[in-house]
Motif scaffolding. Sequence first.
Motif, short mmCIF file in Angstrom:
data_model
loop_
_atom_site.label_atom_id
_atom_site.label_comp_id
_atom_site.label_asym_id
_atom_site.label_seq_id
_atom_site.Cartn_x
_atom_site.Cartn_y
_atom_site.Cartn_z
N SER A 28 1.05 -1.16 0.00
CA SER A 28 0.03 -0.02 0.03
C SER A 28 0.87 1.30 -0.02
O SER A 28 0.27 2.41 -0.60
CB SER A 28 -1.00 -0.09 0.93
OG SER A 28 -0.32 0.26 2.40
N ARG A 51 3.93 -0.08 -3.37
CA ARG A 51 3.34 -0.55 -4.87
C ARG A 51 4.41 -1.54 -5.36
O ARG A 51 4.40 -1.70 -6.56
CB ARG A 51 3.16 0.42 -5.81
CG ARG A 51 1.82 1.45 -5.57
CD ARG A 51 0.48 0.44 -5.51
NE ARG A 51 -0.56 1.06 -4.75
CZ ARG A 51 -1.82 0.62 -4.61
NH1 ARG A 51 -2.06 -0.65 -5.04
NH2 ARG A 51 -2.76 1.03 -3.92
N LYS A 81 -7.15 -1.97 -6.39
CA LYS A 81 -8.04 -0.72 -5.77
C LYS A 81 -8.48 -0.94 -4.11
O LYS A 81 -9.14 -0.18 -3.83
CB LYS A 81 -9.38 -1.08 -6.84
CG LYS A 81 -9.18 -0.39 -8.20
CD LYS A 81 -10.06 -0.72 -8.94
CE LYS A 81 -10.07 -0.38 -10.45
NZ LYS A 81 -11.24 -0.62 -11.13
N ASP A 131 -8.74 -0.92 -0.42
CA ASP A 131 -8.11 0.43 0.38
C ASP A 131 -8.05 0.04 2.05
O ASP A 131 -9.09 -0.39 2.40
CB ASP A 131 -8.98 1.47 0.52
CG ASP A 131 -8.60 2.60 1.34
OD1 ASP A 131 -7.81 2.64 2.16
OD2 ASP A 131 -9.54 3.86 1.20
N ASN A 134 -7.57 1.11 4.67
CA ASN A 134 -8.01 2.14 5.64
C ASN A 134 -9.62 1.63 5.62
O ASN A 134 -9.99 2.43 6.90
CB ASN A 134 -8.15 3.40 5.29
CG ASN A 134 -6.26 3.82 5.49
OD1 ASN A 134 -5.55 3.18 6.27
ND2 ASN A 134 -5.88 4.35 4.49
N LYS A 135 -10.07 1.15 5.00
CA LYS A 135 -11.65 0.90 4.93
C LYS A 135 -11.84 -0.23 5.77
O LYS A 135 -11.04 -1.28 5.68
CB LYS A 135 -12.20 0.89 3.69
CG LYS A 135 -12.32 2.14 2.94
CD LYS A 135 -13.11 1.97 1.65
CE LYS A 135 -13.12 3.38 0.96
NZ LYS A 135 -14.03 3.46 -0.34
#
Length: 249
Positions: free
Chosen positions: A14, A17, A67, A69, A71-72
Amino acid sequence: MDKREIDAIWLKYSKTRDEKAKTVIIENYVYLVKLVAGRLGIYLNQYVDLDDLVGYGILGLIDAIDKFDLNKNVKFETYASLRIRGAILDAIRKLDWVPRTLRKKQKELDKVYVELETKLGRRPEDVEVASFLGISLDEYNELLKDVNISALVSIDEYTFQFETIKDPKAPLPDDYVEDKEMKETLAELIEKLPERERKVIFLYYFEELTLKEISKVLEVSESRVSQLHTKAVSRLRASLRKYNMILPL
């Protein structure tokens, strides 16, 4: 790989990359692709090799990794499974295998089930459906394979109906289900299906087994499982129409 290790690799990817980290993540979750592809095989085993489905699904997995995330508050497995399934279905739909004639046959078959059930006062046998259609039993089985592939057009919407039965507390969007009556009616109709058709519906939608796994449980061929699935779906659609309900498939 344990959770601590994969979490560390996710964190590295994250931030940087890094392609090596990405490769490790792909290898760690490739089992999801095989699982999703195996389940979609109930619709596609007559048309596409499992390896091809896996290939389409890998693209969905890569897209999910790119794609996702961190943090979600979402499990990657859940997110990736949806992306994988979407990638496979998109690839299949692009092949344009579902001409209007097939969709017309599907609707006609549904009407036959309704008409025969009303006339006989019970669920019609295969030979009775074939006779009504003026075709041989072998031709009837071929028709089942054809209409099975047409079910891909709205598989996502159809799967949702069974998910609402699995989880009585699940929200019911107005776009899909008007109220709990749909769930209750569908559950009752599933219980009235012939034993093997009911088992296929239960094992596929509720136990989430793959086509191959279901064939082993029932000790029948994979193509036979697909036929049973198609008949069950057609019966459910036909029965729901008698209640002025529409199953979007």
